[in-house]
Design a protein around this motif. Structure first.
Motif, PDB file in Angstrom:
ATOM      1  N   GLU A 186       0.060  11.928 -28.748  1.00 17.14           N
ATOM      2  CA  GLU A 186      -1.806  11.450 -28.575  1.00 17.14           C
ATOM      3  C   GLU A 186      -1.936  10.089 -28.718  1.00 17.14           C
ATOM      4  O   GLU A 186      -0.618  10.170 -30.057  1.00 17.14           O
ATOM      5  N   PHE A 187      -1.756   9.049 -28.295  1.00 18.16           N
ATOM      6  CA  PHE A 187      -2.170   7.453 -28.797  1.00 18.16           C
ATOM      7  C   PHE A 187      -3.164   6.940 -29.479  1.00 18.16           C
ATOM      8  O   PHE A 187      -4.123   7.913 -29.123  1.00 18.16           O
ATOM      9  N   TYR A 188      -2.750   6.318 -29.771  1.00 20.68           N
ATOM     10  CA  TYR A 188      -3.989   5.430 -29.665  1.00 20.68           C
ATOM     11  C   TYR A 188      -4.895   4.454 -29.287  1.00 20.68           C
ATOM     12  O   TYR A 188      -6.740   4.359 -29.151  1.00 20.68           O
ATOM     13  N   THR A 189      -4.432   4.546 -27.793  1.00 17.65           N
ATOM     14  CA  THR A 189      -4.965   3.444 -26.951  1.00 17.65           C
ATOM     15  C   THR A 189      -4.572   4.080 -25.859  1.00 17.65           C
ATOM     16  O   THR A 189      -3.014   4.372 -25.890  1.00 17.65           O
ATOM     17  N   HIS A 190      -4.932   3.729 -24.087  1.00 16.73           N
ATOM     18  CA  HIS A 190      -5.511   4.438 -23.439  1.00 16.73           C
ATOM     19  C   HIS A 190      -3.845   3.331 -22.802  1.00 16.73           C
ATOM     20  O   HIS A 190      -3.106   4.226 -22.109  1.00 16.73           O
ATOM     21  N   ASP A 191      -4.241   2.283 -22.858  1.00 13.26           N
ATOM     22  CA  ASP A 191      -2.742   1.618 -22.111  1.00 13.26           C
ATOM     23  C   ASP A 191      -1.555   1.939 -23.125  1.00 13.26           C
ATOM     24  O   ASP A 191      -0.291   2.121 -21.915  1.00 13.26           O
ATOM     25  N   GLU A 192      -1.230   2.345 -24.522  1.00 10.95           N
ATOM     26  CA  GLU A 192       0.278   3.027 -24.679  1.00 10.95           C
ATOM     27  C   GLU A 192       0.834   4.160 -24.205  1.00 10.95           C
ATOM     28  O   GLU A 192       1.586   4.876 -23.260  1.00 10.95           O
ATOM     29  N   ALA A 193      -0.142   4.829 -23.747  1.00 13.88           N
ATOM     30  CA  ALA A 193      -0.108   6.051 -23.162  1.00 13.88           C
ATOM     31  C   ALA A 193      -0.026   6.268 -21.284  1.00 13.88           C
ATOM     32  O   ALA A 193       0.896   6.292 -20.343  1.00 13.88           O
ATOM     33  N   LEU A 194      -0.328   4.832 -21.111  1.00 14.83           N
ATOM     34  CA  LEU A 194      -0.035   4.605 -19.681  1.00 14.83           C
ATOM     35  C   LEU A 194       0.845   3.785 -18.847  1.00 14.83           C
ATOM     36  O   LEU A 194       2.179   4.097 -18.677  1.00 14.83           O
ATOM     37  N   ALA A 195       1.479   3.009 -20.494  1.00 17.00           N
ATOM     38  CA  ALA A 195       2.962   2.654 -20.343  1.00 17.00           C
ATOM     39  C   ALA A 195       4.000   3.556 -20.835  1.00 17.00           C
ATOM     40  O   ALA A 195       5.452   3.357 -20.148  1.00 17.00           O
ATOM     41  N   SER A 196       3.723   4.510 -21.697  1.00  8.69           N
ATOM     42  CA  SER A 196       4.948   6.111 -21.666  1.00  8.69           C
ATOM     43  C   SER A 196       4.848   6.728 -20.253  1.00  8.69           C
ATOM     44  O   SER A 196       5.786   7.370 -20.164  1.00  8.69           O
ATOM     45  N   LEU A 197       3.521   7.378 -19.843  1.00  3.87           N
ATOM     46  CA  LEU A 197       3.451   7.059 -17.752  1.00  3.87           C
ATOM     47  C   LEU A 197       4.320   6.657 -17.453  1.00  3.87           C
ATOM     48  O   LEU A 197       5.084   7.080 -16.238  1.00  3.87           O
ATOM     49  N   LYS A 198       4.863   5.841 -17.076  1.00  2.00           N
ATOM     50  CA  LYS A 198       5.376   4.086 -16.512  1.00  2.00           C
ATOM     51  C   LYS A 198       6.666   4.030 -16.720  1.00  2.00           C
ATOM     52  O   LYS A 198       7.693   4.133 -15.728  1.00  2.00           O
ATOM     53  N   TYR A 199       7.207   4.361 -17.831  1.00  2.00           N
ATOM     54  CA  TYR A 199       8.323   3.875 -18.695  1.00  2.00           C
ATOM     55  C   TYR A 199       9.055   5.186 -19.023  1.00  2.00           C
ATOM     56  O   TYR A 199      10.315   5.264 -19.078  1.00  2.00           O
ATOM     57  N   VAL A 200       8.559   6.061 -19.858  1.00  2.00           N
ATOM     58  CA  VAL A 200       9.131   7.417 -20.295  1.00  2.00           C
ATOM     59  C   VAL A 200       9.366   8.279 -18.950  1.00  2.00           C
ATOM     60  O   VAL A 200      10.286   9.431 -18.045  1.00  2.00           O
ATOM     61  N   SER A 201       8.248   8.764 -17.887  1.00  2.00           N
ATOM     62  CA  SER A 201       8.196   9.755 -16.934  1.00  2.00           C
ATOM     63  C   SER A 201       9.362   9.163 -16.351  1.00  2.00           C
ATOM     64  O   SER A 201       9.561   9.252 -15.386  1.00  2.00           O
ATOM     65  N   GLY A 202      10.144  10.756 -15.768  1.00  2.00           N
ATOM     66  CA  GLY A 202      11.428  10.521 -15.110  1.00  2.00           C
ATOM     67  C   GLY A 202      12.329  11.004 -15.950  1.00  2.00           C
ATOM     68  O   GLY A 202      13.454  10.004 -15.362  1.00  2.00           O
ATOM     69  N   THR A 203      12.068  10.015 -16.791  1.00  2.00           N
ATOM     70  CA  THR A 203      13.732   9.899 -17.717  1.00  2.00           C
ATOM     71  C   THR A 203      14.353  10.993 -18.439  1.00  2.00           C
ATOM     72  O   THR A 203      13.578  12.369 -18.643  1.00  2.00           O
ATOM     73  N   LYS A 204      15.015  11.409 -19.180  1.00  2.00           N
ATOM     74  CA  LYS A 204      15.717  12.031 -19.431  1.00  2.00           C
ATOM     75  C   LYS A 204      15.622  12.286 -21.194  1.00  2.00           C
ATOM     76  O   LYS A 204      15.817  11.058 -22.064  1.00  2.00           O
ATOM     77  N   LEU A 205      15.452  13.796 -21.773  1.00  2.00           N
ATOM     78  CA  LEU A 205      15.515  13.607 -23.209  1.00  2.00           C
ATOM     79  C   LEU A 205      15.908  14.945 -22.929  1.00  2.00           C
ATOM     80  O   LEU A 205      15.839  15.827 -22.072  1.00  2.00           O
ATOM     81  N   ASP A 206      17.542  15.738 -24.195  1.00  2.00           N
ATOM     82  CA  ASP A 206      18.093  16.197 -23.662  1.00  2.00           C
ATOM     83  C   ASP A 206      18.773  16.695 -23.030  1.00  2.00           C
ATOM     84  O   ASP A 206      19.269  18.052 -22.896  1.00  2.00           O
ATOM     85  N   GLU A 207      18.754  15.589 -22.259  1.00  2.00           N
ATOM     86  CA  GLU A 207      19.420  16.245 -20.545  1.00  2.00           C
ATOM     87  C   GLU A 207      18.881  17.144 -20.012  1.00  2.00           C
ATOM     88  O   GLU A 207      19.053  17.730 -18.705  1.00  2.00           O
ATOM     89  N   HIS A 218       0.951  -0.759  -0.308  1.00  2.00           N
ATOM     90  CA  HIS A 218      -0.275   0.196   0.149  1.00  2.00           C
ATOM     91  C   HIS A 218       0.798   1.440   0.438  1.00  2.00           C
ATOM     92  O   HIS A 218       0.621   2.373  -0.251  1.00  2.00           O
ATOM     93  N   VAL A 219       1.839   1.120   0.803  1.00  2.00           N
ATOM     94  CA  VAL A 219       2.916   2.125   0.188  1.00  2.00           C
ATOM     95  C   VAL A 219       3.541   2.666  -0.581  1.00  2.00           C
ATOM     96  O   VAL A 219       4.179   3.659  -1.118  1.00  2.00           O
ATOM     97  N   VAL A 220       3.697   1.646  -2.165  1.00  2.00           N
ATOM     98  CA  VAL A 220       3.810   1.712  -3.144  1.00  2.00           C
ATOM     99  C   VAL A 220       3.548   2.288  -4.014  1.00  2.00           C
ATOM    100  O   VAL A 220       2.352   2.147  -4.225  1.00  2.00           O
ATOM    101  N   VAL A 221       3.570   3.487  -5.167  1.00  2.00           N
ATOM    102  CA  VAL A 221       3.246   4.053  -5.335  1.00  2.00           C
ATOM    103  C   VAL A 221       2.662   3.638  -6.929  1.00  2.00           C
ATOM    104  O   VAL A 221       4.121   3.841  -7.512  1.00  2.00           O
ATOM    105  N   PRO A 222       1.985   3.250  -7.297  1.00  2.00           N
ATOM    106  CA  PRO A 222       1.796   3.152  -8.796  1.00  2.00           C
ATOM    107  C   PRO A 222       3.468   3.991 -10.070  1.00  2.00           C
ATOM    108  O   PRO A 222       2.060   4.784  -9.778  1.00  2.00           O
ATOM    109  N   LEU A 223       3.941   3.150 -11.299  1.00  2.00           N
ATOM    110  CA  LEU A 223       4.107   3.865 -11.774  1.00  2.00           C
ATOM    111  C   LEU A 223       3.666   4.660 -12.774  1.00  2.00           C
ATOM    112  O   LEU A 223       3.442   6.042 -13.861  1.00  2.00           O
ATOM    113  N   ASP A 224       2.084   4.515 -13.171  1.00  2.00           N
ATOM    114  CA  ASP A 224       1.221   4.639 -14.641  1.00  2.00           C
ATOM    115  C   ASP A 224       0.025   5.540 -13.597  1.00  2.00           C
ATOM    116  O   ASP A 224      -0.897   5.174 -14.936  1.00  2.00           O
TER     117      ASP A 224
END
Length: 222
Positions: free
Chosen positions: A90-111, A6-12
């Motif tokens: 904009e993605f075509y599906t909701h799952d793709e947006a969640l995947a980006s929220l989980k795996y891309v948010s917090g990463t670096k782009l152009d430093e 319960h203390v772990v916040v889901p990344l998506d």
């Protein structure tokens, strides 16, 4: 043994942010996000291109399942129409947006660490910054120097510009007081440069009884 799940916040999980211009109440807002396939992406460099963003978010796309990046809307300065550090993906599906929220948010782009959040969906006009200077509000009051976001914040730039104009005015006045040409000194006295070209006429000294044109006009009117 007690579980700590319960203390772990889901990344998506989307943030609690709610667009101030949205007319939906909180419940309707959250329900709309559960179906959204649009991401808001912030903290971008002004120099990051649409191609770079597409390449990054395509990693979370599922073209084999009919998905993919549908379109990217770059955030623009309202006055200059140049990128100002955010975009909508904009993605075509909701799952793709969640995947980006989980795996891309917090990463670096152009430093820079990019921040993603689920969005209700892009509408015309939302691509423009809402700050007084045309960019994002966060860049209005920023006091630090950020080379990737136009240098100093807009407010700091205005203060610096006003200070520069004040300094230029002071320099102009200083040149007028100290320059070689005819200048106005204190008390209305005038100095004439010895370097003036052409013949110079020596003024005829007036005795104490003489009167100027202005004095004469005044006496005739009285």
């Amino acid at each position: 043994m007690q579980t700590r799940s319960h203390v772990v916040v889901p990344l998506d999980r989307p943030s609690n942010y709610k667009d101030s211009q949205s007319r939906l109440d909180r419940t309707a807002h959250d329900e709309a996000l559960e179906k959204s396939s649009t991401l808001y992406v912030g903290n971008l460099s002004f120099y990051t291109t649409e191609e770079q963003i597409y390449e990054l978010f395509s990693k979370c796309a599922s073209p084999a399942e009919g998905g993919g990046v549908k379109r990217i809307i770059m955030g623009l300065d309202r006055n200059t129409r140049t990128p100002c550090g955010f975009c909508f993906v904009e993605f075509y599906t909701h799952d793709e947006a969640l995947a980006s929220l989980k795996y891309v948010s917090g990463t670096k782009l152009d430093e820079r660490v990019v921040r993603c959040d689920l969005d209700l969906g892009y509408k015309e006009g939302r691509q423009f910054g809402r700050g007084k200077s045309g960019g994002q509000v966060r860049d209005e009051h920023r006091q630090d120097y950020d080379a990737g976001r136009g240098g100093w914040g807009a407010q700091a730039q205005r203060i610096a510009a006003e200070e520069e104009r004040r300094r230029e005015r002071e320099e102009v006045y200083a040149d007028a007081r100290e320059g070689p040409d005819a200048v106005a000194g204190g008390g209305g006295d005038w100095k004439q440069s010895e370097s003036m070209t052409g013949p110079q006429k020596r003024a005829r000294p007036q005795d104490s009884d003489s009167e100027s044109d202005d004095d004469r006009y005044t006496r005739q009117r009285s």
